[in-house]
Design an enzyme around this catalytic site. Sequence first.
Site, short mmCIF file in Angstrom:
data_model
loop_
_atom_site.label_atom_id
_atom_site.label_comp_id
_atom_site.label_asym_id
_atom_site.label_seq_id
_atom_site.Cartn_x
_atom_site.Cartn_y
_atom_site.Cartn_z
N ILE A 807 -21.66 16.34 20.43
CA ILE A 807 -20.36 16.89 20.08
C ILE A 807 -20.15 16.66 18.58
CG2 ILE A 807 -17.87 16.76 20.48
CD1 ILE A 807 -18.58 15.51 23.23
N CYS A 808 -19.93 17.72 17.86
CA CYS A 808 -19.72 17.60 16.41
C CYS A 808 -18.22 17.56 16.13
CB CYS A 808 -20.38 18.78 15.69
SG CYS A 808 -22.17 18.62 15.65
N LEU A 809 -17.76 16.40 15.75
CA LEU A 809 -16.34 16.19 15.55
C LEU A 809 -16.18 15.03 14.55
CD1 LEU A 809 -13.75 17.45 16.89
CD2 LEU A 809 -13.72 15.43 18.36
#
Length: 964
Positions: A807-809
């Site tokens: 998850i890119c966050l």
Amino acid sequence: MTNNVPLFYTEDTVYTDDKNNIGIVEKTWHDTVRDYTNNKYDEDELDGPPEIADHYFKWGLPPRGWTIVAETLGRRVIPDSALRLVDRSFSVGDVCKRSSQDAQSGTVIDVSMTVSLQHTLTNCVIHNVPGDEIQLYLFPEQGQFVSDSPYRVGEIVATTYKAAVQLRNGGMVWVDDALELNVVVPETASRVAPAGGIAPALIAETTEVVFPHQTVSTDLENIRRGQWIYGAFDIHVPPIGTVLRSEVQSITVRWLPEGTEDYFEADEEDFTNLKVFSDKMDGANWTVGDRVVFKDAPTSYAKHDMTRLGRERYGGFDVNALIVTATHTKLKVLWQDLTTSIEDAVDLAPYLLVDDHDIWPGEYVGRKDMTKVPSDSYDIDLDYTQIGVAQHVNAKERTAKIQWFNDTDKLTPDNISDKIEDVSFYELVPHPLISYGIGDFVYLPQSPYFSTGRQSQMAAQEQDSGGIITSLARAILQQGNHQLTQIARSFLPLRSGHATPVYTHSGDNSAIASSENLPLTCDWYGQIASLNLDGSVTVRLGFSEPVKDVDLPASLLIGAPEDDDDDEDDDDYGYEEDPDADDSDDSVDDYDDNEDIVEVDSTQSLRRLMIPDGRALKQNNDDDDGSSWVDEDELEDTDGEGDRDAEEEQDMEQSKNTTGQEIGLESETMPVRIPPPFERQESTISEQTISTYPAQFLILDIDPDDSHHFASQAPSKLNHRRMARERKILNSSLPDGIYVRSYTNRLDLFRAMIIGPRGTPYELAPFMFDIHITSTFPVDPPECFFHSWNTNGVGRVNPNLYEDGNICLSLLGTWPGEQTSEKWNSDTSSILQLLISLQSLVLNNTPYYNEAGYDAVQGTGTAAVNAELYSERAFVLARGFVLFVLRNYIPEFESVIKYLYYERGYLKSCVEWERDVLTNSEVATSLPSVEWSTGRIAKVTKGAKVLLVKNYNSLRRILEEESK
């Protein structure tokens, strides 16, 4: 022309005023990559309105409607309305469109160029000179590929230069260090440009490396230490003179693929033995300002009626040098529908924001089993039901005609079937190992010494093209890992570096090359010139004499690594951290996919959140252990440090008492469904099912099963006081649509299910996340994993949510957000904040613009088509998530699924929505559309309809069975 439509792109050649002064576009307001290297430039060197320049230095992009242009004398920020397009830069293999709002795109398969040239001394200007008649004045240059034998290829990674200067007393000297020469513009130099040319004064000021006719100055030591051609050093003679000649003095070559380097002096014999690769872009990659010479000077000067200066007056040096003053580029384009056309480059737009599902003729694609459940570990997956080659592509309908191979283990032209099938884009994935494009460089396998004869070219088909060893070695090589490169290449016929290539004759695959049949040039390294519809590729052998093209099965080639100078292994999602940032955090994984990330600010969204009964969230800053977002009513429950154990024990007991049921509500047990293909061992105790609204937060008296991504990790040592507060917040403050479960025996693990928000492509679809609280929490953010159900390599459902679970966050530390509020803060961030970020900021109504930098074009119309197609894909894949949870047993959320989809009617709503979309899509074949009043997808393309029909029929049958 409007500021909402991009008019210019990086590397465009433009007129910057009404006097036809030329510049090159350096940065546009719609670039997807922001430039934060502010320290590279002095702000005084960027001319233009101060407020516009300030905007650029702050945000990395100029404001909308402005462009940064590199001119002869420096950089300026100029309004788009003041610029006029002269030429546009394309390379072979680039993808383009006639309009940014077209669905169809094309691949540039050939580039030709004519140029205008100006003599740097006589200032004579000539036009319409074919680009292949000239070459760089300083040759070879950095970035070119060279070979010095049939056994090795390398890239020029560094060059040094030398310069001969004539002093004012007539003395001539090769100065000791050419980089110490400073250009001086004579006062007599004209600032009036000849027709179609550049003002002599401007020519005199340009370039870092000096060229003939430039006036230069330096220090006396640079002259004294030089190599004298005529005369001798005289301390009384000023170190000012005119450049007669500049030449390449030395080059450094990095050999592929192992990365060793050699240094070559220009006056050594080894240097003259180097052969430069003849690239497909040779003669077509000129830029205004390039210093060049004619390849065949006598012929070209006579042909274009230009005066050529003799050597007599210049100490025997050839001082004839030319500068490119204008370019005109023509492109040959292969469109997705298999038509070809010749186009002016200025009439096309580069297709920069390429859709993940776009397909072009000649590409290898695979069809996968969409019912297969992917494992948590995401590796190169070659499990295709079919593999084929794309033929005609209908970009508007999202379908492609695919010609399938008879056998997925033998991908050669002689094994391709006559069967051609019309297939949806959304059922296809690019082959991970055979994904070459026009212009790519490749290693050729052991094969006959190539000739132009088709039989000898295709003799290599007899080799293994689908064996597991070959596939494994090819995959390792494409990663560019130095530690594994040598091992991988030992499994392949071609050795790296100095090893001897093996050449065979048809019918004799074991013949070792002898001195009689060894080639004179390096014919095992080439550049892809075209992708053919039979699965072969045409490879340009740029070291051959003469240069020739050969056809080979694409499956036999090995992609040459683009960059082999990195000694460290990079993960797929890493980013370069701020050197000034705190480096104490060593528990968060680094990721390396900067192209597909969104920066989100969840703090503002969280501040606006209201608890269902109207109580607002407030920030608690009273505790020194790192506070969190809490409910107003909970502030009074935050006891002192001495009461921590009692508070923890009470909280644990209360959580256990509510496990499996809502307080004050009777519960009943729901039968467990375990249909194929999702098979895993069930927990002995599952969440009890309720007939009314299920609890949004529960601690279950079960162990997480193997499907939990972090179940195999040892339990973390927790900050119990902080975790008690986190659980309280989750127990009281979760917004509608978010459900969280933890485990009595693993309080460091959570599992969350988020229902897609209404008005988005994700509406009513379930998204499941596994969360792990590490021992360094809350200093470090939790680890989080996304379950990408039913996608199986077909593509991401959201730019932030990867199929491998990453998850890119910025909140998770997997992307360095631009604002402090976007990053994890041990005092103010919480698990609740993370979940709300996922629900409201990731699962939004226009997910396409979550891609890093794509927000720059939101609302411009530039990417409107791509955005609609991305939403369509998200919608179709999300419908598969609904089907997944109804077919498969998820113990933590069994009651939630039953309540939402059966009792609350989500399943019926999904079926009716899909039925309406399918009905609307029968009216006409067109791009997808959205019903703006509800934000729902209203119509889909033909390709999307193929998958949606399957999903609709499956959901409808489940609904009918439940209604009986």
